[in-house]
Design an enzyme around this catalytic site. Structure first.
Site, PDB file in Angstrom:
ATOM      1  N   GLU A 169       0.841  -1.194   0.000  1.00 50.24           N
ATOM      2  CA  GLU A 169       0.000   0.000   0.000  1.00 50.24           C
ATOM      3  C   GLU A 169       0.877   1.245   0.000  1.00 50.24           C
ATOM      4  O   GLU A 169       1.782   1.358   0.809  1.00 50.24           O
ATOM      5  CB  GLU A 169      -0.875  -0.027   1.273  1.00 50.24           C
ATOM      6  N   LYS A 228       8.370  -1.561  -1.593  1.00 51.80           N
ATOM      7  CA  LYS A 228       7.648  -0.830  -0.550  1.00 51.80           C
ATOM      8  C   LYS A 228       8.643  -0.282   0.483  1.00 51.80           C
ATOM      9  O   LYS A 228       8.594   0.898   0.853  1.00 51.80           O
ATOM     10  CB  LYS A 228       6.620  -1.749   0.111  1.00 51.80           C
ATOM     11  N   CYS A 284       4.892   3.877   9.468  1.00 49.30           N
ATOM     12  CA  CYS A 284       5.659   3.177   8.430  1.00 49.30           C
ATOM     13  C   CYS A 284       7.141   3.507   8.348  1.00 49.30           C
ATOM     14  O   CYS A 284       7.969   2.610   8.289  1.00 49.30           O
ATOM     15  CB  CYS A 284       5.032   3.444   7.070  1.00 49.30           C
TER      16      CYS A 284
HETATM   17  C1  UDX Z   1      -1.006  -1.374   7.983  1.00 51.94           C
HETATM   18  C2  UDX Z   1      -0.160  -2.581   7.657  1.00 51.94           C
HETATM   19  O1  UDX Z   1      -0.740  -3.695   8.142  1.00 51.94           O
HETATM   20  C3  UDX Z   1       1.246  -2.350   8.083  1.00 51.94           C
HETATM   21  O2  UDX Z   1       2.059  -3.444   7.896  1.00 51.94           O
HETATM   22  C4  UDX Z   1       1.690  -1.245   7.251  1.00 51.94           C
HETATM   23  O3  UDX Z   1       3.057  -1.055   7.338  1.00 51.94           O
HETATM   24  C5  UDX Z   1       0.939  -0.038   7.669  1.00 51.94           C
HETATM   25  O4  UDX Z   1      -0.384  -0.229   7.500  1.00 51.94           O
HETATM   26  P1  UDX Z   1      -2.517  -0.323   9.719  1.00 51.94           P
HETATM   27  O5  UDX Z   1      -3.729  -0.617   8.920  1.00 51.94           O
HETATM   28  O6  UDX Z   1      -2.052   1.085   9.772  1.00 51.94           O
HETATM   29  O7  UDX Z   1      -1.305  -1.222   9.262  1.00 51.94           O
HETATM   30  O8  UDX Z   1      -2.572  -0.974  11.156  1.00 51.94           O
HETATM   31  P2  UDX Z   1      -3.706  -0.928  12.213  1.00 51.94           P
HETATM   32  O9  UDX Z   1      -4.492   0.324  12.081  1.00 51.94           O
HETATM   33  O10 UDX Z   1      -3.045  -1.287  13.503  1.00 51.94           O
HETATM   34  O11 UDX Z   1      -4.672  -2.119  11.765  1.00 51.94           O
HETATM   35  C6  UDX Z   1      -4.406  -3.454  11.859  1.00 51.94           C
HETATM   36  C7  UDX Z   1      -5.677  -4.167  12.308  1.00 51.94           C
HETATM   37  O12 UDX Z   1      -5.465  -5.568  12.231  1.00 51.94           O
HETATM   38  C8  UDX Z   1      -6.121  -3.860  13.737  1.00 51.94           C
HETATM   39  O13 UDX Z   1      -7.426  -3.352  13.743  1.00 51.94           O
HETATM   40  C9  UDX Z   1      -6.033  -5.213  14.441  1.00 51.94           C
HETATM   41  O14 UDX Z   1      -7.015  -5.410  15.422  1.00 51.94           O
HETATM   42  C10 UDX Z   1      -6.183  -6.170  13.290  1.00 51.94           C
HETATM   43  N1  UDX Z   1      -5.650  -7.517  13.556  1.00 51.94           N
HETATM   44  C11 UDX Z   1      -4.409  -7.673  14.033  1.00 51.94           C
HETATM   45  C12 UDX Z   1      -6.440  -8.625  13.279  1.00 51.94           C
HETATM   46  O15 UDX Z   1      -7.588  -8.508  12.867  1.00 51.94           O
HETATM   47  N2  UDX Z   1      -5.923  -9.856  13.478  1.00 51.94           N
HETATM   48  C13 UDX Z   1      -4.679 -10.060  13.995  1.00 51.94           C
HETATM   49  O16 UDX Z   1      -4.254 -11.196  14.196  1.00 51.94           O
HETATM   50  C14 UDX Z   1      -3.897  -8.915  14.282  1.00 51.94           C
HETATM   51  C1  UDX Z   2       4.002   7.030   4.246  1.00 49.87           C
HETATM   52  C2  UDX Z   2       4.213   7.014   2.730  1.00 49.87           C
HETATM   53  O1  UDX Z   2       4.140   8.346   2.222  1.00 49.87           O
HETATM   54  C3  UDX Z   2       3.186   6.116   2.069  1.00 49.87           C
HETATM   55  O2  UDX Z   2       3.428   6.029   0.679  1.00 49.87           O
HETATM   56  C4  UDX Z   2       3.269   4.732   2.691  1.00 49.87           C
HETATM   57  O3  UDX Z   2       2.290   3.881   2.164  1.00 49.87           O
HETATM   58  C5  UDX Z   2       3.091   4.812   4.188  1.00 49.87           C
HETATM   59  O4  UDX Z   2       4.036   5.714   4.750  1.00 49.87           O
HETATM   60  P1  UDX Z   2       2.328   8.251   5.900  1.00 49.87           P
HETATM   61  O5  UDX Z   2       3.264   7.775   6.962  1.00 49.87           O
HETATM   62  O6  UDX Z   2       0.870   8.001   6.048  1.00 49.87           O
HETATM   63  O7  UDX Z   2       2.742   7.636   4.499  1.00 49.87           O
HETATM   64  O8  UDX Z   2       2.501   9.839   5.728  1.00 49.87           O
HETATM   65  P2  UDX Z   2       3.559  10.793   5.003  1.00 49.87           P
HETATM   66  O9  UDX Z   2       2.799  11.836   4.315  1.00 49.87           O
HETATM   67  O10 UDX Z   2       4.555  10.053   4.216  1.00 49.87           O
HETATM   68  O11 UDX Z   2       4.280  11.498   6.248  1.00 49.87           O
HETATM   69  C6  UDX Z   2       5.164  10.808   7.116  1.00 49.87           C
HETATM   70  C7  UDX Z   2       5.805  11.775   8.084  1.00 49.87           C
HETATM   71  O12 UDX Z   2       6.731  12.626   7.434  1.00 49.87           O
HETATM   72  C8  UDX Z   2       4.800  12.714   8.781  1.00 49.87           C
HETATM   73  O13 UDX Z   2       5.144  12.842  10.138  1.00 49.87           O
HETATM   74  C9  UDX Z   2       4.995  14.012   8.042  1.00 49.87           C
HETATM   75  O14 UDX Z   2       4.629  15.124   8.798  1.00 49.87           O
HETATM   76  C10 UDX Z   2       6.489  13.980   7.760  1.00 49.87           C
HETATM   77  N1  UDX Z   2       6.919  14.824   6.634  1.00 49.87           N
HETATM   78  C11 UDX Z   2       6.435  14.587   5.386  1.00 49.87           C
HETATM   79  C12 UDX Z   2       7.837  15.846   6.855  1.00 49.87           C
HETATM   80  O15 UDX Z   2       8.298  16.066   7.985  1.00 49.87           O
HETATM   81  N2  UDX Z   2       8.235  16.614   5.787  1.00 49.87           N
HETATM   82  C13 UDX Z   2       7.788  16.388   4.522  1.00 49.87           C
HETATM   83  O16 UDX Z   2       8.216  17.120   3.613  1.00 49.87           O
HETATM   84  C14 UDX Z   2       6.855  15.358   4.315  1.00 49.87           C
END
Ligand code: UDX
Ligand code: UDX
Length: 469
Positions: A169, A228, A284
């Site tokens: 993603e 990724k 991430c």
């Molecule tokens: C996702 C991806 O999974 C992660 O690897 C990626 O790097 C970032 O985005 P995200 O959706 O942000 O994670 O995580 P989170 O909001 O914590 O959601 C994960 C969900 O999975 C939780 O709601 C948790 O309850 C659920 N879960 C976890 C299950 O349903 N089964 C499990 O065994 C463990």
């Molecule tokens: C990131 C990647 O952008 C996305 O492609 C991947 O799937 C998941 O991780 P996310 O973590 O949701 O997404 O947000 P992002 O907009 O990348 O920001 C990450 C952090 O960097 C934030 O704390 C943001 O404030 C910071 N940031 C971003 C800076 O400090 N400066 C910048 O110029 C851009």
């Protein structure tokens, strides 16, 4: 891999395990754009599922545009449920979108991804599946994980066949719906066998219902998994690069915003991801880079590991530097002083605060005896406390100290009460509303001399202290 006329599988039901920041929005958009497919998102967390089924203004994930998509699809072809077994049985395609945090124990502690939840999900699928399935890795994973998932699935299952695809993603929180609807690219990695190609093309067809084929890249599984990690590492590296230069700007009198603009206009560099800040957060960047570092070390590539590790180290340095600047700006002591924190989310337009710089800065201020007063438009009190407690537990802060620190944290439902009578304000998230405040009035409510530390360079007021200026 060129697109060939491979016969695709007919998908009537999709299941997604994990109703989090990725699973929820991604499945909502897939359902919106594929009304002929029933999409069921399942999770072990009942509260989360209840919230997805609850009022649209309090979905568990706050994302601009998300509630509209859920409104359109929920109850028609999008369902949220805790009945994981039924959803697995029914689906021809299963996305795994569970969390894979950095390991807090054992081999690879502090670097490797913890694959416990992923393995549990795979075992669960293997156990209950009664037909062949396509399994799609959505969670960010170490390279070669698909292989391990397949092994687990086949070990658990009696005679069903599984194709495992990698479909990382790339959405960023706060812009997830737009990122999904107008993705720069979708990446799908699969085996180069006949059945692998069929599975890849089946997933291509789902995305192709709204994205042109040119934007759907197909690769082998390992390229997809590594892409990724590499994309996140390259993005984070830009932020650490600009943040490292912000420290130099502060010493020399150059301005980091002017520098960013000047270098970003070089089309080879480009303007995005060059905004100096208090440090990047989010679920991430840090996790994926540490994972990359671990991977490099595993393969004996010490120099490569060290190169990427430095991106995380500079980020830690930036957060520490910011807290240090606050303390130095207040004559070297914040002891018993009210300090306001505006912004707890790791970026604007999300209620997610995982790895937010605010957690670390708050901790540093508490260590120095400050009274920390926090306001965020979206993050709730319980989340703030759980974030800070998580940090304390993982850094082994004694329970005696934790109790003492807790007494010095104050949560506010409005910015004014968080700011009045404070010695310093620190802006840690770039929420638009912070720019619109009546700062002249707010300044009058603060203790003099006024100290406003803008960790996002968003204000345009004279006496604020900006990053890299
Ligand atoms: C996702 C991806 O999974 C992660 O690897 C990626 O790097 C970032 O985005 P995200 O959706 O942000 O994670 O995580 P989170 O909001 O914590 O959601 C994960 C969900 O999975 C939780 O709601 C948790 O309850 C659920 N879960 C976890 C299950 O349903 N089964 C499990 O065994 C463990
Ligand atoms: C990131 C990647 O952008 C996305 O492609 C991947 O799937 C998941 O991780 P996310 O973590 O949701 O997404 O947000 P992002 O907009 O990348 O920001 C990450 C952090 O960097 C934030 O704390 C943001 O404030 C910071 N940031 C971003 C800076 O400090 N400066 C910048 O110029 C851009």
């Amino acid at each position: 891999m060129a697109f060939k006329k491979t016969i695709i599988m007919k998908i009537k039901n999709i299941c997604c395990i994990g109703a989090g920041y990725v699973g929820g929005p991604t499945m909502s958009v897939i359902a919106l754009k594929n009304p002929q497919i029933i999409v069921t998102v399942v999770d072990i967390n009942k509260d989360r599922i209840d919230a997805w089924n609850g009022p649209l203004d309090s979905l568990p994930v706050f994302e601009p545009g998300l509630s509209e998509v859920v409104k359109e699809t929920r109850g028609k072809n999008l369902f949220f449920s805790t009945d994981i077994d039924s959803a697995i049985k029914k689906a021809e395609m299963i996305f795994i979108s569970v969390n894979t945090p950095t390991k807090t124990y054992g081999e690879g502690i502090g670097f490797a991804s913890d694959l416990t939840y992923l393995e549990q999900s795979a075992r669960h699928i293997g156990r209950v599946a009664n037909t062949d399935k396509i399994i799609v890795e959505k969670s960010t994973l170490p390279v070669r994980t698909a292989e391990k998932i397949k092994e687990v699935l086949e070990a658990e299952s009696r005679d069903n066949k599984f194709e495992v695809l990698s479909n990382p993603e790339f959405l960023a929180e706060g812009t997830a719906i737009d990122d999904l609807l107008n993705a720069d690219r979708v990446l799908i990695g699969g085996d180069e066998t006949e059945s692998g190609k069929k599975a890849v093309e089946t997933l291509v067809s789902i995305y192709n219902s709204w994205l042109p084929k040119e934007r759907i890249l197909t690769t082998n599984v390992w390229s997809s998994e590594l892409s990724k990690l590499a994309a996140n590492a390259m993005l984070a590296q830009r932020i650490s690069s600009i943040n490292s230069l912000s420290a130099l700007c502060e010493k020399t009198g150059a301005s980091i915003d002017e520098l960013s603009k000047a270098i970003g206009m070089d089309s080879r560099i480009g303007p995005k991801f060059l905004k100096a800040s208090v440090g990047f957060g989010g679920s991430c960047f840090q996790k994926d880079i540490l994972n990359l570092v671990y991977l490099c070390k595993y393969y004996g590539l010490e120099e490569v590991a060290e190169y990427w590790h430095q991106v995380v180290k500079i980020n830690d340095y930036q957060k520490q530097r910011f807290a240090k600047n606050i303390i130095e700006g207040l004559n070297g002591t914040v002891n018993k002083k009210k300090i306001s924190i505006l912004g707890w989310a790791f970026k604007k337009d999300t209620n997610d605060s995982r790895e937010s710089a605010s957690i670390y800065i708050t901790h540093q201020l508490l260590e120095e005896g400050a009274y920390v007063h926090i306001y965020d438009p979206m993050v709730k009190k319980d989340q703030i406390l759980s974030d800070i407690k998580y940090l304390w537990e993982s850094t082994e802060v004694s329970s005696k100290l934790q109790k003492q620190y807790l007494k010095n944290i104050f949560y506010h439902k409005n910015h004014f009460s968080a700011i009045e009578q404070s010695y310093a304000v620190s802006i840690l998230t770039e929420w638009d509303e912070f720019k619109k405040y009546d700062w002249e009035k707010l300044k009058k409510s603060m203790i003099k001399p006024i100290k406003i530390f803008d960790g996002r360079n968003i204000l345009e007021i004279q006496d604020a202290i900006y990053i890299g200026k």
